[in-house]
Scaffold this motif. Structure first.
Motif, short mmCIF file in Angstrom:
data_model
loop_
_atom_site.label_atom_id
_atom_site.label_comp_id
_atom_site.label_asym_id
_atom_site.label_seq_id
_atom_site.Cartn_x
_atom_site.Cartn_y
_atom_site.Cartn_z
N GLY A 177 0.80 -1.22 0.00
CA GLY A 177 0.00 0.00 0.00
C GLY A 177 0.83 1.27 0.00
O GLY A 177 0.29 2.37 -0.15
N THR A 178 2.16 1.14 0.14
CA THR A 178 3.04 2.30 0.16
C THR A 178 3.19 2.88 -1.25
O THR A 178 3.45 2.15 -2.21
N THR A 179 3.03 4.19 -1.38
CA THR A 179 3.31 4.87 -2.64
C THR A 179 4.81 5.12 -2.71
O THR A 179 5.35 5.87 -1.91
N VAL A 180 5.48 4.47 -3.66
CA VAL A 180 6.93 4.56 -3.74
C VAL A 180 7.40 5.61 -4.74
O VAL A 180 8.58 5.98 -4.74
N SER A 181 6.50 6.09 -5.59
CA SER A 181 6.87 7.14 -6.54
C SER A 181 5.62 7.84 -7.03
O SER A 181 4.63 7.20 -7.38
N THR A 182 5.66 9.18 -7.04
CA THR A 182 4.61 9.99 -7.65
C THR A 182 5.24 10.70 -8.84
O THR A 182 6.13 11.55 -8.66
N LEU A 183 4.82 10.35 -10.03
CA LEU A 183 5.44 10.88 -11.23
C LEU A 183 4.97 12.31 -11.49
O LEU A 183 3.90 12.74 -11.02
N ILE A 194 -6.30 19.29 -18.48
CA ILE A 194 -6.51 18.32 -17.41
C ILE A 194 -5.16 17.70 -17.09
O ILE A 194 -4.49 17.16 -17.98
N SER A 195 -4.72 17.82 -15.84
CA SER A 195 -3.45 17.21 -15.45
C SER A 195 -3.71 15.79 -14.95
O SER A 195 -4.71 15.53 -14.28
N VAL A 196 -2.78 14.91 -15.30
CA VAL A 196 -2.91 13.49 -14.94
C VAL A 196 -1.66 13.09 -14.18
O VAL A 196 -0.54 13.23 -14.69
N THR A 197 -1.84 12.59 -12.96
CA THR A 197 -0.72 12.17 -12.12
C THR A 197 -0.79 10.66 -11.91
O THR A 197 -1.84 10.13 -11.56
N ALA A 198 0.34 9.99 -12.13
CA ALA A 198 0.42 8.55 -11.89
C ALA A 198 1.24 8.30 -10.63
O ALA A 198 2.31 8.87 -10.46
N GLN A 199 0.70 7.48 -9.75
CA GLN A 199 1.40 7.07 -8.54
C GLN A 199 1.69 5.58 -8.61
O GLN A 199 0.79 4.78 -8.95
N LEU A 200 2.92 5.19 -8.29
CA LEU A 200 3.30 3.79 -8.28
C LEU A 200 3.23 3.28 -6.85
O LEU A 200 3.77 3.89 -5.93
N VAL A 201 2.54 2.17 -6.68
CA VAL A 201 2.17 1.67 -5.35
C VAL A 201 2.59 0.20 -5.22
O VAL A 201 2.40 -0.60 -6.15
N VAL A 202 3.14 -0.14 -4.05
CA VAL A 202 3.47 -1.54 -3.77
C VAL A 202 2.18 -2.28 -3.44
O VAL A 202 1.44 -1.89 -2.54
#
Length: 373
Positions: A84-90, A179-187
């Motif tokens: 559940g940890t977010t390891v990177s927010t692009l 529209i801005s789009v943010t991708a978060q990478l999650v374990v």
């Protein structure tokens, strides 16, 4: 017509007009027809004054931002990272759609257009994290647009919608909204130790639905499904984060010539690891991170002069490199295969003459960065 006249006459006689002449009956009948025609004409006129249903015809398309590749860069995941940890927010990417009103539109020059974002990728965690090409790593998509009053709209169960209002002249220019789009990478699950390449991510499709239409029409994809980047899963955690090494006191005579050394002191870096990867390490001069020699510079508050500090691995001075976990980093060196348990890295520190020696205090700082493959 003759029979109708007598019907009216009969009706009138019921009303008590028994002796009305035929001519009078015809005159009354004509007046009645005229009155009825006038009423019907008035009703038709009133019906013509009822307003037609207003309908704006709006057309929309992509202006920019479609066809994105998910570029994750280098991601380092510490050992035992919680699910559940977010390891990177692009960094956000900007998607722009634009709309205008067609000349065929009627009366109204305002409408809404909804950008519907969707994916068929499998959910990896909860209702909003989707599986990437790396097992245990998922991605979450978040949409924002001040122009559309949309704040942190998360793609949930494969769908997200951002609705924007448009107004303008018929046949006018396109009106863009961003529209801005943010991708978060999650374990999402335990990740295998070492380095993994990210090559695929969920495809995100776009379709539009305007207020003047009951159907959606597709647009080019926002994300193509291609991804780039590397994920490094640490197999070792640091047992002791800060290691203080006290060098023995030595006389200036022990460092009588350039390059002479004295005052060696052994110490160790301690880790706890799980097996499955090769462990590499880079030491960095904290005072001068660009230093790639084998001698640490002294801190500004040191009072000794003409000295530096060396760190040795198996009797050989270690050269310093950039603070980076990238495999192949300058002056990175191999510790070996990670054990399933404690790992000790024995090292030695010592003084080295770098010039004209003056007595005083000596302080140097170094950091270390682990890498895995």
């Amino acid at each position: 017509m003759f029979e109708s006249k007598w019907v009216l006459s009969e009706s009138c006689s019921k009303a008590g007009h028994h002796e009305q002449p035929v001519n009078a009956v015809r005159q009354h009948y004509v007046r009645f027809l005229s009155t009825r025609f006038f009423v019907c004409a008035l009703l038709l006129l009133l019906a013509g004054l009822v307003p037609l249903s207003a309908r704006a015809e709006v057309t929309c398309n992509n202006q920019s931002g479609a066809g994105q590749i998910l570029a994750a860069g280098s991601i380092s995941v510490p050992a035992n990272t919680a699910i559940g940890t977010t390891v990177s927010t692009l960094a956000p990417v900007t998607y722009t759609m634009q709309c205008r009103f067609l000349n065929s539109g009627q009366m109204d020059t305002s409408a809404t257009n909804t950008a519907n974002f969707s994916t068929t990728a499998a959910l990896a965690s909860g209702a909003d994290v989707y599986q990437t090409g790396i097992s245990g790593l998922g991605v979450r998509y978040i949409f924002n647009s001040s122009a559309c009053n949309a704040t942190n709209v998360i793609m949930t169960n494969g769908n997200a919608a951002v609705t924007c209002a448009f107004s303008g002249a018929l046949g006018g220019a396109y009106m863009p909204v961003q529209i801005s789009v943010t991708a978060q990478l999650v374990v999402t699950d335990p990740i295998q130790g070492g380095i993994s390449s990210l090559t695929t991510a969920p495809t995100v499709a776009i379709s539009f639905k305007s207020s003047d239409s009951s159907s959606n029409w597709p647009q080019p994809n926002l994300y193509t499904g291609i991804a780039t980047g590397t994920l490094t899963q640490a197999t070792c955690s640091v047992t002791q984060a800060n290691v203080a090494v006290s060098l023995p006191n030595v006389g200036t005579g022990a460092l009588f010539s350039s390059g002479s050394t004295a005052g060696s002191q052994a110490f160790s870096l301690s880790f706890n690891c799980s097996s499955g990867a090769k462990v590499l390490i880079t030491l960095t001069d904290n005072v001068n991170p660009a230093n790639q020699s084998n001698t640490l510079q002294l801190t500004a508050d040191s009072t000794a002069r003409g000295l530096g500090v060396q760190i040795l691995n198996h009797g050989l001075p270690i050269s310093f490199g950039p603070d980076s976990a990238t495999v192949g980093n300058t002056n990175q060196w191999l510790i070996g295969a990670s054990p399933n348990g404690p790992l000790q890295v024995p090292l030695t520190a010592r003084y080295i003459n770098t010039g004209t020696v003056a007595a005083g205090t000596v302080k140097a700082l170094a950091t270390f960065t682990m890498s895995y493959q």
